[in-house]
Design a protein around this motif. Sequence first.
Motif, PDB file in Angstrom:
ATOM      1  N   ILE A   1       0.837  -1.209   0.000  1.00 34.67           N
ATOM      2  CA  ILE A   1       0.000   0.000   0.000  1.00 34.67           C
ATOM      3  C   ILE A   1       0.866   1.250   0.000  1.00 34.67           C
ATOM      4  N   PHE A   2       1.989   1.175   0.728  1.00 31.69           N
ATOM      5  CA  PHE A   2       2.849   2.354   0.766  1.00 31.69           C
ATOM      6  C   PHE A   2       3.529   2.561  -0.583  1.00 31.69           C
ATOM      7  N   ARG A   3       3.960   1.478  -1.177  1.00 28.41           N
ATOM      8  CA  ARG A   3       4.617   1.603  -2.479  1.00 28.41           C
ATOM      9  C   ARG A   3       3.640   2.129  -3.528  1.00 28.41           C
ATOM     10  N   ASP A   4       2.399   1.674  -3.435  1.00 24.48           N
ATOM     11  CA  ASP A   4       1.387   2.194  -4.360  1.00 24.48           C
ATOM     12  C   ASP A   4       1.153   3.684  -4.126  1.00 24.48           C
ATOM     13  N   ALA A   5       1.094   4.035  -2.856  1.00 24.26           N
ATOM     14  CA  ALA A   5       0.877   5.447  -2.526  1.00 24.26           C
ATOM     15  C   ALA A   5       2.018   6.321  -3.048  1.00 24.26           C
ATOM     16  N   LEU A   6       3.217   5.769  -2.945  1.00 21.05           N
ATOM     17  CA  LEU A   6       4.368   6.510  -3.479  1.00 21.05           C
ATOM     18  C   LEU A   6       4.193   6.761  -4.970  1.00 21.05           C
ATOM     19  N   ARG A   7       3.834   5.694  -5.634  1.00 20.28           N
ATOM     20  CA  ARG A   7       3.811   5.766  -7.094  1.00 20.28           C
ATOM     21  C   ARG A   7       2.618   6.555  -7.613  1.00 20.28           C
ATOM     22  N   TYR A   8       1.492   6.400  -6.963  1.00 13.60           N
ATOM     23  CA  TYR A   8       0.270   6.990  -7.527  1.00 13.60           C
ATOM     24  C   TYR A   8      -0.174   8.255  -6.804  1.00 13.60           C
ATOM     25  N   VAL A   9       0.507   8.576  -5.718  1.00 13.82           N
ATOM     26  CA  VAL A   9       0.151   9.802  -5.006  1.00 13.82           C
ATOM     27  C   VAL A   9       1.335  10.752  -4.934  1.00 13.82           C
ATOM     28  N   TRP A  10       2.406  10.263  -4.339  1.00 12.67           N
ATOM     29  CA  TRP A  10       3.535  11.158  -4.082  1.00 12.67           C
ATOM     30  C   TRP A  10       4.226  11.577  -5.385  1.00 12.67           C
ATOM     31  N   MET A  11       4.509  10.613  -6.231  1.00  8.59           N
ATOM     32  CA  MET A  11       5.220  10.961  -7.463  1.00  8.59           C
ATOM     33  C   MET A  11       4.421  11.917  -8.351  1.00  8.59           C
ATOM     34  N   PRO A  12       3.131  11.654  -8.567  1.00 10.72           N
ATOM     35  CA  PRO A  12       2.349  12.634  -9.333  1.00 10.72           C
ATOM     36  C   PRO A  12       2.295  13.996  -8.658  1.00 10.72           C
ATOM     37  N   LEU A  13       2.269  13.983  -7.333  1.00 11.29           N
ATOM     38  CA  LEU A  13       2.250  15.244  -6.610  1.00 11.29           C
ATOM     39  C   LEU A  13       3.536  16.032  -6.857  1.00 11.29           C
ATOM     40  N   LEU A  14       4.652  15.335  -6.778  1.00 14.63           N
ATOM     41  CA  LEU A  14       5.935  15.998  -7.053  1.00 14.63           C
ATOM     42  C   LEU A  14       5.984  16.478  -8.493  1.00 14.63           C
ATOM     43  N   GLN A  15       5.464  15.645  -9.378  1.00 12.57           N
ATOM     44  CA  GLN A  15       5.431  16.011 -10.791  1.00 12.57           C
ATOM     45  C   GLN A  15       4.618  17.274 -11.000  1.00 12.57           C
ATOM     46  N   GLU A  16       3.512  17.329 -10.283  1.00 10.82           N
ATOM     47  CA  GLU A  16       2.636  18.492 -10.388  1.00 10.82           C
ATOM     48  C   GLU A  16       3.352  19.748  -9.906  1.00 10.82           C
ATOM     49  N   ARG A  17       4.066  19.596  -8.800  1.00 11.61           N
ATOM     50  CA  ARG A  17       4.798  20.753  -8.256  1.00 11.61           C
ATOM     51  C   ARG A  17       5.896  21.190  -9.214  1.00 11.61           C
ATOM     52  N   LEU A  18       6.533  20.198  -9.801  1.00 14.09           N
ATOM     53  CA  LEU A  18       7.573  20.502 -10.770  1.00 14.09           C
ATOM     54  C   LEU A  18       6.985  21.279 -11.944  1.00 14.09           C
ATOM     55  N   GLN A  19       5.825  20.815 -12.395  1.00 15.39           N
ATOM     56  CA  GLN A  19       5.153  21.487 -13.507  1.00 15.39           C
ATOM     57  C   GLN A  19       4.801  22.926 -13.142  1.00 15.39           C
ATOM     58  N   SER A  20       4.281  23.101 -11.935  1.00 16.82           N
ATOM     59  CA  SER A  20       3.845  24.445 -11.570  1.00 16.82           C
ATOM     60  C   SER A  20       5.039  25.368 -11.375  1.00 16.82           C
ATOM     61  N   ASN A  21       6.143  24.823 -10.847  1.00 23.20           N
ATOM     62  CA  ASN A  21       7.364  25.623 -10.746  1.00 23.20           C
ATOM     63  C   ASN A  21       7.837  26.048 -12.131  1.00 23.20           C
ATOM     64  N   SER A  22       7.811  25.077 -13.033  1.00 26.61           N
ATOM     65  CA  SER A  22       8.248  25.345 -14.391  1.00 26.61           C
ATOM     66  C   SER A  22       7.328  26.366 -15.050  1.00 26.61           C
ATOM     67  N   GLN A  23       6.047  26.241 -14.730  1.00 26.68           N
ATOM     68  CA  GLN A  23       5.048  27.148 -15.297  1.00 26.68           C
ATOM     69  C   GLN A  23       5.282  28.573 -14.819  1.00 26.68           C
ATOM     70  N   MET A  24       5.682  28.696 -13.567  1.00 27.80           N
ATOM     71  CA  MET A  24       5.940  30.035 -13.022  1.00 27.80           C
ATOM     72  C   MET A  24       7.159  30.667 -13.675  1.00 27.80           C
ATOM     73  N   GLU A  25       8.163  29.789 -13.942  1.00 25.85           N
ATOM     74  CA  GLU A  25       9.378  30.304 -14.559  1.00 25.85           C
ATOM     75  C   GLU A  25       9.193  30.578 -16.039  1.00 25.85           C
ATOM     76  N   HIS A  26       8.360  29.746 -16.684  1.00 22.99           N
ATOM     77  CA  HIS A  26       8.118  29.890 -18.122  1.00 22.99           C
ATOM     78  C   HIS A  26       6.617  29.878 -18.389  1.00 22.99           C
ATOM     79  N   PRO A  27       5.950  30.979 -18.080  1.00 23.26           N
ATOM     80  CA  PRO A  27       4.483  31.015 -18.143  1.00 23.26           C
ATOM     81  C   PRO A  27       3.910  30.718 -19.525  1.00 23.26           C
TER      82      PRO A  27
END
Length: 260
Positions: free
Chosen positions: A141-167
């Motif tokens: 369950i933890f490994r699933d949570a990592l893959r399907y919750v945490w990683m997408p969350l980090l990806q999302e943050r990365l995207q939004s950071n990138s979006q702020m830098e390159h709107p």
Amino acid sequence: MEANKKNKVKKLGSGSIEEEEVENDKGMIRKGPWSVEEDVILSNYVATHGDGRWNALARSAGTNLYSMLRWLNYLRPDVRRGNITLHEQITILDLHSRWGNRWSKIAEHLPGRTDNEIKNYWRTRVSKQARQLNCDVNSKIFRDALRYVWMPLLQERLQSNSQMEHPNATQAYSSDSSSSASLGIQQFCSESDQQVMSNHGVLVHSIVEDEPGICPSMNNETFEYTNIPLGDSGDLMLESLCNNDDNIYGFCHDFVMTLE
DNA sequence: AACTGAGGCAACCGCCCATAC
DNA sequence: TGTATGGGCGGTTGCCTCAGT
């Protein structure tokens, strides 16, 4: 923090901590913190002879037994210091899901990062997350949570950071309610859970580009990881998760909250 | 100001494997 | 082929810093 590290090194080098000389089957070797002098000797030695032959160095130059570790983890010029970036976090989580505790192998994909650093990151951040959720870091369950919750969350943050830098840049994927993953969430979640997921950028997709996607699928009573083609795997993954365990979103909800 | 607990990270340890002899 | 040696790797420990009380 960087300043603290420098102070720490200086302090250690000043001989404030007792050094120890021990004899083992490899001869007389010194243990304990590295001195500035030893660092210089080691750096000069590697510059002249290249790396390797660490025991020979330790004996001939009288440096610490752990010359290799000192060089690889600290003195090597291309060692990157400082916080693990979002992108690096995603990479670590992704590669660990595939290879487990193969720290050196994971480190090969993170230029400038050492296996020791990655290992420390895992133990202090990821294991901590598992502890907060009262589950084993290696549990399904933890490994699933990592893959399907945490990683997408980090990806999302990365995207939004990138979006702020390159709107004006085009987003790699959309987090709006029309995405396939979000539709999947709508299908299987309560509204409140959907809101939590949505608010925290929980999307379901694979970031793996160099290998077939890995996702869970049902297999009688348990479900296990199987390789399936990349593409619209998100909905399938989500469906499998929900069919397998009605509480998965409760867990994911808790998981997201602990990331705050 | 002093104490304490948690977190971060460098260092240590032991095992395994490849290679030389 | 068996043994010794050394490097690589992963797990663990212990020290330092810092925030909270």
